[in-house]
Motif scaffolding. Structure first.
Motif, mmCIF file in Angstrom:
data_model
loop_
_atom_site.group_PDB
_atom_site.id
_atom_site.type_symbol
_atom_site.label_atom_id
_atom_site.label_comp_id
_atom_site.label_asym_id
_atom_site.label_seq_id
_atom_site.Cartn_x
_atom_site.Cartn_y
_atom_site.Cartn_z
ATOM 1 N N GLN B 64 0.839 -1.225 0.081
ATOM 2 C CA GLN B 64 0.061 -0.268 0.092
ATOM 3 C C GLN B 64 0.842 1.334 -0.052
ATOM 4 O O GLN B 64 2.187 1.102 0.263
ATOM 5 C CB GLN B 64 -0.885 -0.008 1.089
ATOM 6 C CG GLN B 64 -2.006 -0.847 1.132
ATOM 7 C CD GLN B 64 -1.676 -2.337 1.997
ATOM 8 O OE1 GLN B 64 -0.446 -2.668 2.066
ATOM 9 N NE2 GLN B 64 -2.582 -3.091 2.270
ATOM 10 N N SER B 72 -5.181 -5.034 8.267
ATOM 11 C CA SER B 72 -5.490 -4.986 9.708
ATOM 12 C C SER B 72 -6.382 -4.001 9.932
ATOM 13 O O SER B 72 -7.434 -4.052 10.898
ATOM 14 C CB SER B 72 -4.448 -4.915 10.434
ATOM 15 O OG SER B 72 -3.496 -6.418 10.456
ATOM 16 N N MET B 190 6.817 -7.792 -2.592
ATOM 17 C CA MET B 190 7.815 -8.947 -2.437
ATOM 18 C C MET B 190 7.255 -9.835 -3.616
ATOM 19 O O MET B 190 6.270 -10.251 -3.771
ATOM 20 C CB MET B 190 7.890 -9.683 -1.221
ATOM 21 C CG MET B 190 8.552 -10.875 -1.276
ATOM 22 S SD MET B 190 8.401 -11.652 0.557
ATOM 23 C CE MET B 190 8.917 -13.432 -0.044
ATOM 24 N N GLU B 424 -1.531 -13.620 10.535
ATOM 25 C CA GLU B 424 -2.535 -14.599 9.730
ATOM 26 C C GLU B 424 -1.771 -15.447 8.558
ATOM 27 O O GLU B 424 -2.292 -16.291 8.245
ATOM 28 C CB GLU B 424 -3.512 -13.891 8.866
ATOM 29 C CG GLU B 424 -4.746 -14.534 8.397
ATOM 30 C CD GLU B 424 -5.873 -13.847 7.603
ATOM 31 O OE1 GLU B 424 -6.108 -12.540 7.994
ATOM 32 O OE2 GLU B 424 -6.697 -14.093 6.986
HETATM 33 C C1 LIG Z 1 -13.387 -7.149 7.573
HETATM 34 C C2 LIG Z 1 -12.688 -7.870 8.319
HETATM 35 C C3 LIG Z 1 -12.872 -7.610 9.869
HETATM 36 C C4 LIG Z 1 -12.038 -8.415 10.598
HETATM 37 N N1 LIG Z 1 -12.556 -8.069 11.958
HETATM 38 C C5 LIG Z 1 -11.544 -8.524 12.980
HETATM 39 C C6 LIG Z 1 -12.092 -8.676 14.454
HETATM 40 O O1 LIG Z 1 -12.832 -7.946 14.740
HETATM 41 N N2 LIG Z 1 -11.278 -9.137 15.237
HETATM 42 C C7 LIG Z 1 -10.227 -9.859 14.948
HETATM 43 O O2 LIG Z 1 -9.547 -10.573 15.865
HETATM 44 N N3 LIG Z 1 -10.035 -10.083 13.680
HETATM 45 C C8 LIG Z 1 -10.464 -9.591 12.721
HETATM 46 N N4 LIG Z 1 -10.392 -9.770 11.362
HETATM 47 C C9 LIG Z 1 -8.934 -10.595 10.956
HETATM 48 C C10 LIG Z 1 -7.917 -9.701 11.041
HETATM 49 O O3 LIG Z 1 -8.136 -8.355 10.711
HETATM 50 C C11 LIG Z 1 -6.664 -9.991 10.413
HETATM 51 O O4 LIG Z 1 -6.784 -11.755 10.444
HETATM 52 C C12 LIG Z 1 -5.512 -9.552 10.632
HETATM 53 O O5 LIG Z 1 -5.587 -8.092 10.902
HETATM 54 C C13 LIG Z 1 -4.335 -9.911 9.909
HETATM 55 O O6 LIG Z 1 -3.166 -9.177 10.192
HETATM 56 P P1 LIG Z 1 -1.721 -9.298 9.646
HETATM 57 O O7 LIG Z 1 -0.769 -8.343 10.402
HETATM 58 O O8 LIG Z 1 -1.390 -10.792 9.689
HETATM 59 O O9 LIG Z 1 -1.787 -9.013 7.925
HETATM 60 P P2 LIG Z 1 -2.331 -7.849 7.267
HETATM 61 O O10 LIG Z 1 -2.934 -6.621 7.916
HETATM 62 O O11 LIG Z 1 -3.321 -8.334 6.279
HETATM 63 O O12 LIG Z 1 -1.227 -7.230 6.753
HETATM 64 C C14 LIG Z 1 -0.382 -7.787 5.454
HETATM 65 C C15 LIG Z 1 0.665 -6.847 5.070
HETATM 66 O O13 LIG Z 1 1.355 -7.328 4.233
HETATM 67 C C16 LIG Z 1 1.768 -6.746 3.220
HETATM 68 N N5 LIG Z 1 2.115 -7.701 1.928
HETATM 69 C C17 LIG Z 1 1.309 -8.497 1.705
HETATM 70 N N6 LIG Z 1 1.675 -9.283 0.709
HETATM 71 C C18 LIG Z 1 2.787 -8.502 0.255
HETATM 72 C C19 LIG Z 1 4.049 -8.605 -0.744
HETATM 73 N N7 LIG Z 1 3.758 -9.670 -1.582
HETATM 74 N N8 LIG Z 1 4.886 -7.857 -0.893
HETATM 75 C C20 LIG Z 1 4.885 -6.653 0.465
HETATM 76 N N9 LIG Z 1 3.919 -6.563 1.354
HETATM 77 C C21 LIG Z 1 2.981 -7.556 1.334
HETATM 78 C C22 LIG Z 1 0.551 -5.684 2.910
HETATM 79 O O14 LIG Z 1 0.904 -4.574 2.494
HETATM 80 C C23 LIG Z 1 0.234 -5.458 4.446
HETATM 81 O O15 LIG Z 1 1.088 -4.496 5.091
HETATM 82 C C24 LIG Z 1 -11.024 -9.122 10.367
HETATM 83 C C25 LIG Z 1 -10.673 -9.186 8.976
HETATM 84 C C26 LIG Z 1 -11.474 -8.597 7.939
HETATM 85 C C27 LIG Z 1 -11.305 -9.024 6.608
#
Ligand SMILES: Cc1cc2nc3c(=O)[nH]c(=O)nc-3n(C[C@H](O)[C@H](O)[C@H](O)COP(=O)(O)OP(=O)(O)OC[C@H]3O[C@@H](n4cnc5c(N)ncnc54)[C@H](O)[C@@H]3O)c2cc1C
Ligand code: FES
Lengths: 262, 636
Positions: B64, B72, B190, B424
């Motif tokens: 982004q 998230s 990446m 995740e």
């Molecule tokens: C609508 C919605 C509501 C939700 N509500 C809840 C809730 O109330 N409570 C709860 O516990 N969970 C909730 N979840 C689940 C939770 O939000 C997610 O599982 C969690 O935020 C994932 O966090 P993360 O840091 O693992 O990944 P993400 O927040 O998905 O971050 C991924 C990061 O990786 C980067 N990235 C990805 N691929 C690449 C690449 N190839 N190259 C470079 N960068 C890359 C992106 O830019 C981003 O910065 C919800 C999910 C959704 C969809």
């Protein structure tokens, strides 16, 4: 119901290229589609015709990430109050409408391509003080610091800002005061933010000026354009905090001079 | 071969013991190590900030335009923590047990206990950063209930909990960016993992603004890149969510575990047409006050207000009296599907059920409901044009979260030395089904509290800075990425990237969605390679690679989904049982509940890439249950 629309879309190949409006006929657009889904349909057709699709930023499409932008018929995020472009739906338009679609415009937000702009200035402002300096570790129990509901709610009102930059795009001076004041306001309102209050305010305001954002001349277009209803009253509290912080800074500087003179 | 490295000793002492036994690196030496963090969501931002505070040099990447926009940000409902502030009998053990049970006994005890243990620290940390959680008038933190639990342990910030937690982590990250210790690369994707002698030592990225392909070397790599829900095309995930980072790592040797564990969220706004680009979640927290029902009569298309009380089937309350509308997600989703399959669905295409607030509005008043969920009701109205204060919401399940991910051990390190996976993107804590409000908890636990301790166990074995981008492996990886981009751009076929993505999504949704069976999965497994072939011969990507090119970005992601989908279906076909979100129609009890096969499937399936997508090789990590007794998961 389906709509036929005349689009006038800003096309600009690269940051330094000259841009212009392109006429695009958008036929048969379902009125349940979102504005960005309308753009998807348009892009699919451009690709099928061997043309380049329109570049635009978007990600969550739920009105929370702040990635989508676009000025629609002269208004950042379009005509609906408190609604981001991705949450705007085509049922708000009428068959036969002409729709002007432009990027957010501001000196501090250079156009990258078509409707995409560079908003990294906001990140640099945040790095200039938009935090509480606590290390990860074991702070005190969360409930050891009760915070009145009104204070917490007010901080949350400010924190609702999604950092999209519509406030800047709506302002004739391209001022970023609404964004910066909301960010400063959230932390300055909370007890956790007190120790660094002055430093934060000075740092962020000065970085804002350095980035080339304009001054606030109290038109408050920003408040009207904000998709999250962030209130302009934050600007007043920021101005107050800034006056106090810079006064204090001047006093400290002259005190230092005096003590150095001894 | 798969050593989970769970420390020995009593469950409640494992983490303390592990912290005690973990290696330390002195402050002067920490500065010599560089860590790559891919992702700036809750997991990535919290890890990058915390590691930088410790003194490691960090390079952080996101696709982004700002780290603050990671997916998230979209989380609505809340984050769990075993604080027991409500004095309703919560404890670390209870959160642990609920999570293990919620995951249908397919997660690791050791990991889950640690998660529950650090959950309380997360809230303390976030409050110290200035995260404006909801509070009571007395100034103390407020809580709400979420599915799968009988206590109130969910902390929230209106309907924007993920946003506030992410902004907190982003502020910590900003502080470290300002200190010069974190270098942030936004709009960078990446596209390849670089391994040197089997160790993860760097990545290849494409600058999405200039198109420049770059190599980055480090002493170890953290993938915090989120879930793969968008393999289904339509999901509640943000448009850019992808499997690319983890899939590229998988092709370099990292095992992919339990890909078939996908979560379908019961309360989303139903599909309205084929132009639809994503589905919108209506937070689970709504089920605190909303009652789910479908008409009792088939094909009853009267307006909901015209359907009398005794002709409504409050099916969750009927089937699961003790949890009622707060039954876990997998169970609630299947129940909605059942009602619709039975011809009792409502709205366009009969794919919807009602979520009704009339009783709560009558009891508490519209104003209270507005205060609790106003932004969700507004969002519902914007999208559907309907007012949910006046008539029930229409909802239907949608793909939401993925429990599967890269296999990691207790240190969060994959089988590839140096490659760590957080949030995740890994597979570790939710088993076959995740409970609401537990993903935010896991992302922040991994980033703030686990990795800062465990990373040293790997780094002490490495000489800092030993590998640079001069190494031949970087050159080779750069060439591979450039060749792939070149190939994509020169197909110049007839179909758009999205058309392939939609077709793939529909196929896996139908054959590998809420219910799966052997024959359906087999037919998907025949169709996926054919679609992939067509993609590589007939996709049309306008423009060049030397500038902004969003079609090219999407094409790379869809190409990876087209490979990954095969593994997803293979895993689903191999797991001859039903558990959590993985429901095999052949394996159900008489009243339609999931039927596990503990004798044969109490393991995590970790797949190794062999070069042939149809023949990955399976490694089993047997799950050891020392504390809990494997029981039939009942919410009745
Ligand atoms: C609508 C919605 C509501 C939700 N509500 C809840 C809730 O109330 N409570 C709860 O516990 N969970 C909730 N979840 C689940 C939770 O939000 C997610 O599982 C969690 O935020 C994932 O966090 P993360 O840091 O693992 O990944 P993400 O927040 O998905 O971050 C991924 C990061 O990786 C980067 N990235 C990805 N691929 C690449 C690449 N190839 N190259 C470079 N960068 C890359 C992106 O830019 C981003 O910065 C919800 C999910 C959704 C969809
Ligand atoms: S796309 Fe996220 S706010 Fe519009």
């Amino acid at each position: 119901m389906n709509l036929n629309l005349h689009l006038k879309v800003w096309r600009q190949a690269s940051p330094n290229a000259k841009g212009s409006f392109q006429d695009i006929e958008a036929r048969d657009i379902p009125d349940h589609a979102s504005f960005l889904e309308m753009m998807d349909i348009v892009n699919e057709r451009l690709i099928a015709d061997g043309k380049e699709p329109v570049a635009f930023d978007h990600d969550c499409r739920e009105g929370i990430c702040g990635m989508c932008s676009m000025v629609i018929n002269g208004r950042p995020h379009g005509p609906e109050r408190a609604t981001t472009t991705c949450q705007l739906h085509m049922r708000k338009f009428r068959n036969g409408d002409t729709i002007w679609i432009e990027p957010f415009r501001a000196r501090a937000f250079p156009v990258m391509k078509d409707l995409m702009v560079d908003r990294s200035a906001f990140d640099r402002i945040m790095a200039a003080g938009g935090f509480v300096s606590v290390r990860t570790g074991a702070p005190q129990d969360a409930n050891a610091l009760p915070i009145g509901k009104e204070v917490a709610d007010a901080a949350m009102d400010a924190a609702a800002c999604i950092g999209c930059g519509a406030c800047v795009a709506s302002c004739k001076n391209a001022s970023a005061m609404l964004f910066v004041s909301a960010k400063i306001g959230q932390l300055n309102a909370l007890p956790q933010g007190q120790p660094e209050k002055h430093r934060r305010t000075l740092g962020m305001v000065r970085q804002m000026d350095k980035e080339g954002f304009g001054n606030c001349t109290n038109q408050y277009e920003c408040e009207a354009a904000c998709p999250k209803d962030v209130s302009r009253t934050w600007i007043a509290s920021m101005n107050k905090d800034f006056a106090v912080a810079s006064g204090r800074e001047a006093l400290l500087a002259s005190a230092r001079e005096r003590s150095e003179g001894d | 071969m798969l050593d989970s490295k769970i420390p020995s000793g009593p469950l409640s002492e494992k983490w303390s013991k592990h912290k005690r036994d973990s290696k330390l690196i002195n402050p002067k030496n920490k500065r010599k190590y560089t860590v790559i963090v891919v992702g700036s969501g809750l997991a990535g931002a919290s890890a990058a900030a915390s590691l930088s505070e410790l003194g490691y040099k960090v390079k952080c990447f996101c696709f982004q335009d700002s780290p603050r926009r990671a997916h998230s940000i979209a989380a609505q409902g809340g984050i769990n923590a075993a604080k027991n502030y409500q004095n309703d009998g919560d404890s670390i053990y209870r959160l642990f047990y609920d999570t293990i049970k919620g995951g249908d006994f397919r997660a690791r005890e050791g990991n889950v206990y640690r998660l529950a243990e650090v959950s309380a620290n997360i809230i303390d940390q976030c409050v110290a950063q200035g995260v404006p959680f909801a509070r009571e008038y007395g100034g103390l933190l407020a809580n709400r209930s979420f599915g799968g639990a009988q206590v109130s342990r969910t902390f929230y910030a209106r309907g924007q909990t993920g946003q506030q937690l992410l902004l907190g982590a982003y502020s910590a990250l900003s502080k470290e960016i300002a200190s010069g210790n974190v270098q942030m690369y936004s709009r960078s994707e990446m596209l390849e993992l670089v391994t040197v002698d089997g160790h993860a030592k760097g990545i290849i990225t494409r600058n999405l603004t200039t198109g420049k392909v770059e190599a980055h070397a480090a002493d170890c790599v953290l993938l915090c890149t989120g879930g793969y829900g968008n393999v289904f095309y339509l999901s509640t995930n943000a448009m850019g969510c992808n499997v690319t980072a983890t899939w590229r790592a998988h092709k370099k040797g990292a095992f992919f575990a339990n890909p078939c564990y996908t979560q379908i969220h019961p309360t989303c706004i139903p599909v309205s047409g084929d132009y639809q680009s994503k589905l919108t979640l209506m937070s689970e927290s709504l089920r605190n006050d909303g009652r789910v029902w479908a008409p009792k009569k088939k094909g009853d298309n009267r307006h909901p207000s015209q359907i009398p009380e005794d002709e409504r089937d409050y099916y969750l309350e009927r089937k699961y009296p003790s949890f009622g509308n707060l039954a876990p997600r997998d169970i609630s989703s299947r129940a909605a599907k059942e009602a619709c399959d039975d011809g009792r669905g409502v709205g366009p295409g009969g794919r919807g059920v009602y979520l009704d607030f009339s009783e709560a509005i009558e009891k508490f008043g519209e104003q209270t409901i507005r205060e609790r969920y106003g932004n969700l009701f507004d969002m519902y109205e914007r999208i559907t044009g309907e007012n949910a204060y006046k008539q029930p919401m229409r909802i239907y399940p949608a793909v939401h979260y993925t429990m599967g991910g890269l296999w990691v051990d207790y240190n969060l390190m994959s089988n590839l030395p140096g490659l760590h996976v957080l949030g995740e993107a890994n597979f570790s804590d939710h088993g076959a089904n995740r409970l609401g409000a537990s993903a935010l908890m896991q992302g922040l636990a991994d980033g703030y509290f686990v990795i800062p301790t465990t990373i040293a166990n790997y780094l002490v074995t490495q000489k800092p800075g030993a590998i640079t981008t001069d190494n031949a492996e970087f050159k080779r990886a750069l060439e591979d990425v450039n060749a792939r981009t070149h190939r994509l751009l020169n197909i110049k076929g007839k179909r758009s990237v999205d058309s392939f993505h939609r077709e793939l999504g529909l196929l896996v949704w139908e054959k590998c969605g809420m219910a799966r069976d052997f024959d359906g999965l087999t037919s998907a497994l025949e169709k996926i390679p054919a679609l992939r072939d067509e993609f590589w011969n007939n996709v049309n990507i306008p423009g060049s690679g030397e500038a902004v090119n969003q079609e090219l970005e999407k094409a790379g992601r869809v190409a990876d989904f087209l490979e990954f989908a095969e593994l997803l279906c293979l895993d689903a076909r191999h797991r001859e049982e039903s558990c959590g979100g993985h429901f095999r129609s052949e394996h159900q009890t008489e009243d339609g509940e999931a039927k596990r096969d503990d004798a044969n499937f109490t393991y995590a399936a970790a797949w190794e890439h062999t070069g042939d997508f149809s023949k990955p090789s399976l490694h089993k990590e047997e799950l050891q249950f020392e504390e809990v007794h494997l029981a039939v998961r009942s919410y009745k």
